[in-house]
Every structure is written in C-alpha cells, then in structure tokens.
Write an enzyme that holds these catalytic residues in place. Structure first.
Site, PDB file in Angstrom:
ATOM      1  N   TYR A  56       9.947  62.521 -17.978  1.00 58.86           N
ATOM      2  CA  TYR A  56       9.069  61.418 -17.519  1.00 58.86           C
ATOM      3  C   TYR A  56       8.320  61.289 -18.645  1.00 58.86           C
ATOM      4  O   TYR A  56       7.440  60.134 -19.202  1.00 58.86           O
ATOM      5  CB  TYR A  56       8.562  61.799 -16.191  1.00 58.86           C
ATOM      6  CG  TYR A  56       7.567  60.574 -16.238  1.00 58.86           C
ATOM      7  CD1 TYR A  56       8.139  59.373 -15.514  1.00 58.86           C
ATOM      8  CD2 TYR A  56       6.598  60.966 -15.707  1.00 58.86           C
ATOM      9  CE1 TYR A  56       7.146  58.248 -14.401  1.00 58.86           C
ATOM     10  CE2 TYR A  56       4.978  60.093 -15.837  1.00 58.86           C
ATOM     11  CZ  TYR A  56       5.994  58.989 -14.878  1.00 58.86           C
ATOM     12  OH  TYR A  56       4.366  57.432 -14.616  1.00 58.86           O
ATOM     13  N   ALA A  96       8.054  61.764 -21.515  1.00 52.95           N
ATOM     14  CA  ALA A  96       8.443  61.711 -23.486  1.00 52.95           C
ATOM     15  C   ALA A  96       8.314  59.980 -22.927  1.00 52.95           C
ATOM     16  O   ALA A  96       8.640  59.089 -23.836  1.00 52.95           O
ATOM     17  CB  ALA A  96       9.997  62.384 -23.596  1.00 52.95           C
ATOM     18  N   SER A  97       8.998  59.945 -21.153  1.00 53.56           N
ATOM     19  CA  SER A  97       9.685  58.248 -21.791  1.00 53.56           C
ATOM     20  C   SER A  97       8.972  57.242 -21.748  1.00 53.56           C
ATOM     21  O   SER A  97       8.170  56.097 -22.298  1.00 53.56           O
ATOM     22  CB  SER A  97       9.752  57.646 -20.633  1.00 53.56           C
ATOM     23  OG  SER A  97       9.267  58.469 -19.003  1.00 53.56           O
ATOM     24  N   LYS A  98       7.336  57.469 -21.229  1.00 52.76           N
ATOM     25  CA  LYS A  98       5.535  56.868 -21.142  1.00 52.76           C
ATOM     26  C   LYS A  98       5.310  56.961 -22.998  1.00 52.76           C
ATOM     27  O   LYS A  98       4.553  56.228 -22.776  1.00 52.76           O
ATOM     28  CB  LYS A  98       4.976  57.779 -19.896  1.00 52.76           C
ATOM     29  CG  LYS A  98       5.577  57.376 -18.441  1.00 52.76           C
ATOM     30  CD  LYS A  98       5.985  56.034 -18.579  1.00 52.76           C
ATOM     31  CE  LYS A  98       6.620  55.451 -17.085  1.00 52.76           C
ATOM     32  NZ  LYS A  98       6.237  54.315 -16.801  1.00 52.76           N
ATOM     33  N   SER A 126       1.694  54.632 -19.064  1.00 59.98           N
ATOM     34  CA  SER A 126       1.046  55.959 -17.564  1.00 59.98           C
ATOM     35  C   SER A 126       0.380  56.915 -18.625  1.00 59.98           C
ATOM     36  O   SER A 126       0.133  56.573 -20.132  1.00 59.98           O
ATOM     37  CB  SER A 126       2.147  57.190 -17.291  1.00 59.98           C
ATOM     38  OG  SER A 126       1.979  58.179 -16.762  1.00 59.98           O
ATOM     39  N   ASP A 128      20.312  46.660  -9.678  1.00 58.99           N
ATOM     40  CA  ASP A 128      19.518  47.803 -10.531  1.00 58.99           C
ATOM     41  C   ASP A 128      19.318  47.056 -12.107  1.00 58.99           C
ATOM     42  O   ASP A 128      20.206  46.660 -12.474  1.00 58.99           O
ATOM     43  CB  ASP A 128      20.861  48.341 -10.589  1.00 58.99           C
ATOM     44  CG  ASP A 128      20.478  50.022 -11.048  1.00 58.99           C
ATOM     45  OD1 ASP A 128      19.790  49.497 -11.711  1.00 58.99           O
ATOM     46  OD2 ASP A 128      21.205  50.942 -10.476  1.00 58.99           O
TER      47      ASP A 128
HETATM   48  N1  LIG Z   1       1.814  56.160  -9.380  1.00 55.33           N
HETATM   49  C1  LIG Z   1       1.402  56.953 -10.141  1.00 55.33           C
HETATM   50  O1  LIG Z   1       0.542  57.648  -9.878  1.00 55.33           O
HETATM   51  C2  LIG Z   1       1.811  56.229 -11.482  1.00 55.33           C
HETATM   52  C3  LIG Z   1       0.834  56.895 -12.616  1.00 55.33           C
HETATM   53  C4  LIG Z   1       1.538  56.423 -13.597  1.00 55.33           C
HETATM   54  C5  LIG Z   1       2.263  55.263 -14.207  1.00 55.33           C
HETATM   55  N2  LIG Z   1       3.300  55.044 -12.660  1.00 55.33           N
HETATM   56  C6  LIG Z   1       4.552  54.292 -13.622  1.00 55.33           C
HETATM   57  O2  LIG Z   1       4.443  52.373 -12.355  1.00 55.33           O
HETATM   58  C7  LIG Z   1       5.239  52.216 -12.052  1.00 55.33           C
HETATM   59  C8  LIG Z   1       5.464  51.842 -10.875  1.00 55.33           C
HETATM   60  O3  LIG Z   1       5.787  52.826 -10.012  1.00 55.33           O
HETATM   61  P1  LIG Z   1       4.910  53.426  -8.741  1.00 55.33           P
HETATM   62  O4  LIG Z   1       4.224  54.496  -8.528  1.00 55.33           O
HETATM   63  O5  LIG Z   1       4.529  52.098  -7.866  1.00 55.33           O
HETATM   64  O6  LIG Z   1       6.601  54.527  -8.293  1.00 55.33           O
HETATM   65  P2  LIG Z   1       7.305  53.230  -6.454  1.00 55.33           P
HETATM   66  O7  LIG Z   1       6.376  53.064  -5.440  1.00 55.33           O
HETATM   67  O8  LIG Z   1       7.833  54.716  -6.702  1.00 55.33           O
HETATM   68  O9  LIG Z   1       7.834  52.360  -8.158  1.00 55.33           O
HETATM   69  C9  LIG Z   1       9.432  52.018  -7.821  1.00 55.33           C
HETATM   70  C10 LIG Z   1       9.377  51.157  -8.682  1.00 55.33           C
HETATM   71  O10 LIG Z   1      10.627  51.049  -9.470  1.00 55.33           O
HETATM   72  C11 LIG Z   1      12.299  50.773  -8.881  1.00 55.33           C
HETATM   73  N3  LIG Z   1      13.222  51.081  -9.551  1.00 55.33           N
HETATM   74  C12 LIG Z   1      13.342  52.488 -10.089  1.00 55.33           C
HETATM   75  N4  LIG Z   1      14.688  52.285 -10.344  1.00 55.33           N
HETATM   76  C13 LIG Z   1      15.197  50.747 -10.492  1.00 55.33           C
HETATM   77  C14 LIG Z   1      16.218  50.226 -10.428  1.00 55.33           C
HETATM   78  N5  LIG Z   1      17.145  51.314 -11.229  1.00 55.33           N
HETATM   79  N6  LIG Z   1      16.187  48.746 -10.919  1.00 55.33           N
HETATM   80  C15 LIG Z   1      15.120  47.989 -10.430  1.00 55.33           C
HETATM   81  N7  LIG Z   1      14.012  48.850 -10.328  1.00 55.33           N
HETATM   82  C16 LIG Z   1      13.775  50.174  -9.934  1.00 55.33           C
HETATM   83  C17 LIG Z   1      11.880  50.645  -6.929  1.00 55.33           C
HETATM   84  O11 LIG Z   1      12.768  49.865  -7.124  1.00 55.33           O
HETATM   85  P3  LIG Z   1      13.760  50.214  -6.239  1.00 55.33           P
HETATM   86  O12 LIG Z   1      13.714  51.289  -5.068  1.00 55.33           O
HETATM   87  O13 LIG Z   1      13.697  49.041  -4.862  1.00 55.33           O
HETATM   88  O14 LIG Z   1      14.501  49.553  -7.530  1.00 55.33           O
HETATM   89  C18 LIG Z   1      10.337  50.483  -7.187  1.00 55.33           C
HETATM   90  O15 LIG Z   1       9.823  49.333  -6.895  1.00 55.33           O
HETATM   91  C19 LIG Z   1       6.339  53.200 -13.118  1.00 55.33           C
HETATM   92  O16 LIG Z   1       6.506  52.427 -14.742  1.00 55.33           O
HETATM   93  C20 LIG Z   1       5.884  54.436 -12.879  1.00 55.33           C
HETATM   94  O17 LIG Z   1       5.914  55.382 -14.398  1.00 55.33           O
HETATM   95  C21 LIG Z   1       2.829  55.587 -11.758  1.00 55.33           C
END
Ligand SMILES: NC(=O)c1ccc[n+]([C@@H]2O[C@H](COP(=O)([O-])OP(=O)(O)OC[C@H]3O[C@@H](n4cnc5c(N)ncnc54)[C@H](OP(=O)(O)O)[C@@H]3O)[C@@H](O)[C@H]2O)c1
Length: 253
Positions: A157, A159-161, A144, A67
């Site tokens: 979210y 704000a974090s980005k 993002s 984590d």
């Molecule tokens: N999908 C979109 O449209 C989009 C758009 C803009 C930006 N993003 C960004 O892209 C990134 C990846 O997101 P995604 O869309 O691929 O979503 P996702 O499938 O939900 O992937 C999120 C990843 O983060 C890991 N994670 C979350 N909390 C964690 C923790 N406490 N410790 C370790 N790992 C953790 C999760 O793994 P575990 O749950 O196994 O820990 C998972 O592998 C994020 O930063 C998101 O903000 C996504």
C-alpha cells in the site's frame, strides 16, 4: 423548486471508487454543487442507490459498474461515461484498496498493485490522452500520506502511493513540456473515516469523511497541485521525508 435541467456550464467529472467512503462523499458534494457526474465502482447496487440520492441535486448522474482491474472494461467505462456526459472536464482517480492481508499476503499485495498502481496508471493514461486531444482538463489522483512513509504491515500500500504521487509529478512535467492545459492534483489524505479504515485499530487524527472531502473539493476547485487532508498531515510528511533510511529500517509498524 430546484431547476434540474442540464446546465451546459456544469463541470463534468468522472469519479472512480464512488460506491463508498471518500469517492461516495465526493460524488455527494460535487452533485450538490451541480456537477454532472459519471460514477465508477464494482458494486452496482451502491452506485444505483447513490445515483438516486444525488440526482435530486444534479440532473446528470451516470453510473458504470466495472472492475477497473480489467483494462478493456475500464476503457469502455471511461469512454461511455464521457460520451453520456457530453464531454469531460475532470476525472478523479480515487478507487483503491487498503492494507495488507495476513491470511493471503501475496494475493493481497497483487491486488493492491493491480488496482492502486496498474489501474491507476491506466486511468492516468486514458485521461491524459483524452485531455491532450481536447486541449484542456483536470486529473485528480487519490494518493495518501503513505506516499511519504514505509510500513512492514502495509508495504504494498505505501509503495503504491509512492508510485501514484511520483507518477502524477511525471505527468505534470509531461504536460508542462508539451504546453498542455492539463492540471494535475495530487491528494494526500491522512486517516479518513471509510470502509478502508473501519477495521484498522492503529489510526489517529481521523477526519470525518464529510470534512475531509470538503477540503478536497476546495483544493480541486482551486486547481491545487497537492492537497494534504487534514492540513496537519503536511508536517508529518515533511518530518517523514527527513528520516534517514537506517532509521526506517529499524521501525516496526
Ligand atoms: N480512508 C483513508 O484514511 C485514506 C487515506 C489516504 C488515502 N486513501 C485513498 O482514498 C481512496 C478511497 O478509499 P476510501 O478510504 O474511500 O476506501 P473505500 O471506502 O474502501 O473505497 C474504495 C473505493 O474503491 C473502489 N474499488 C476498489 N477496487 C476496485 C476495483 N477493482 N474496480 C473498481 N473500483 C474499485 C471501491 O468500490 P467497489 O468495492 O464497489 O468496487 C470503493 O468505492 C483510495 O485510493 C485510498 O487509498 C484513503
């Protein structure tokens, strides 16, 4: 037959959040290119499955289930994986959590801040110090399009980005001021298919995970400073930057 003996010239990268979505696909595509990888997330079973799958293409794939909200565990994971990889050329700080939860709004915001802000900043610091000591390196942060937006439904979210992108700019300035060969790539995706977006009914221009990650990999390998995925989101970003705050205050999304 493919030669899977370790290639001393393979780039060595750590990817956080590699158990699903964008991070998982990044691992797949970089392994296909022969990168040596250290993969981090909490879900060990998912990491093990992915590692087994991509080991067919890359001889060096290591996993660590932690984590990232626990800084000591995160530091140990970064140290352990970089040692197993025999050094490190890049790190992709991709782990993140998504939209606000209406059932437990403060807990949801707190988790977003813990992971998208604090754990992200901790990863940036660890990587910057590592690469500063080494003399070179590449830090890639998953921001993002939300870095240009505000939202009443996802205030933590968005704000974090803003934080992530601005933080990366600051670290780029720090690297330049110290004449360090540390490249920093800020990735700003729009909507991409993943677990994060699967239950969001308000998405549009959704990119497939494969296509989005292909664009990311191309930008990473060109050491771009900023990547919009897909490219049309660049125009949304520019437009959003022009909207004055009195209009933002009246919007309802
Ligand atoms: N999908 C979109 O449209 C989009 C758009 C803009 C930006 N993003 C960004 O892209 C990134 C990846 O997101 P995604 O869309 O691929 O979503 P996702 O499938 O939900 O992937 C999120 C990843 O983060 C890991 N994670 C979350 N909390 C964690 C923790 N406490 N410790 C370790 N790992 C953790 C999760 O793994 P575990 O749950 O196994 O820990 C998972 O592998 C994020 O930063 C998101 O903000 C996504």
């Amino acid at each position: 037959m493919t030669d899977l003996s370790p290639n001393p010239y393979s780039p060595r990268f750590i990817i956080t959040g590699a158990s699903s979505g964008i991070g998982e696909e990044l691992a797949r595509q970089l392994a296909n290119k022969g990168y040596a990888l250290g993969l981090i997330a909490r879900r060990k079973d998912r990491l093990e499955r992915l590692s087994k799958e991509i080991s067919k293409h890359s001889a060096n794939v290591f996993i660590k289930a932690v984590d990232l909200g626990n800084e000591q565990d995160a530091t140990e994971a970064y140290e352990e994986l970089s040692q197993k990889l025999g050094g490190l050329d890049g790190i992709i700080l991709n782990a993140g959590v998504g939209r606000d939860d209406v059932v437990a709004p403060w807990l949801s915001d707190a988790t977003t801040i813990d992971i998208n802000v604090r754990a992200f900043a901790h990863g940036m610091h660890w990587a910057f110090e590592y690469f500063k000591h080494q003399g070179h390196g590449h830090i890639i942060g998953m921001s993002s399009i939300a870095a240009h937006l505000a939202s009443g439904h996802a205030s933590a979210y968005t704000a974090s980005k803003h934080f992530a992108s601005n933080y990366m700019t600051g670290f780029r300035m720090k690297a330049n001021a110290q004449s360090l060969k540390i490249h920093i790539t800020d990735i700003r995706p729009g909507y991409v298919v993943s677990e994060m977006t699967q239950n969001n009914p308000n998405t549009f221009w959704m990119a497939s995970t494969k296509r989005a990650v292909q664009m990311m990999v191309k930008g990473i390998e060109s050491q771009k400073k900023r990547i919009y995925v897909t490219k049309r989101w660049y125009f949304i970003a520019r437009f959003a930057d022009l909207i004055p705050s009195f209009i933002w205050n009246r919007l309802s999304f």
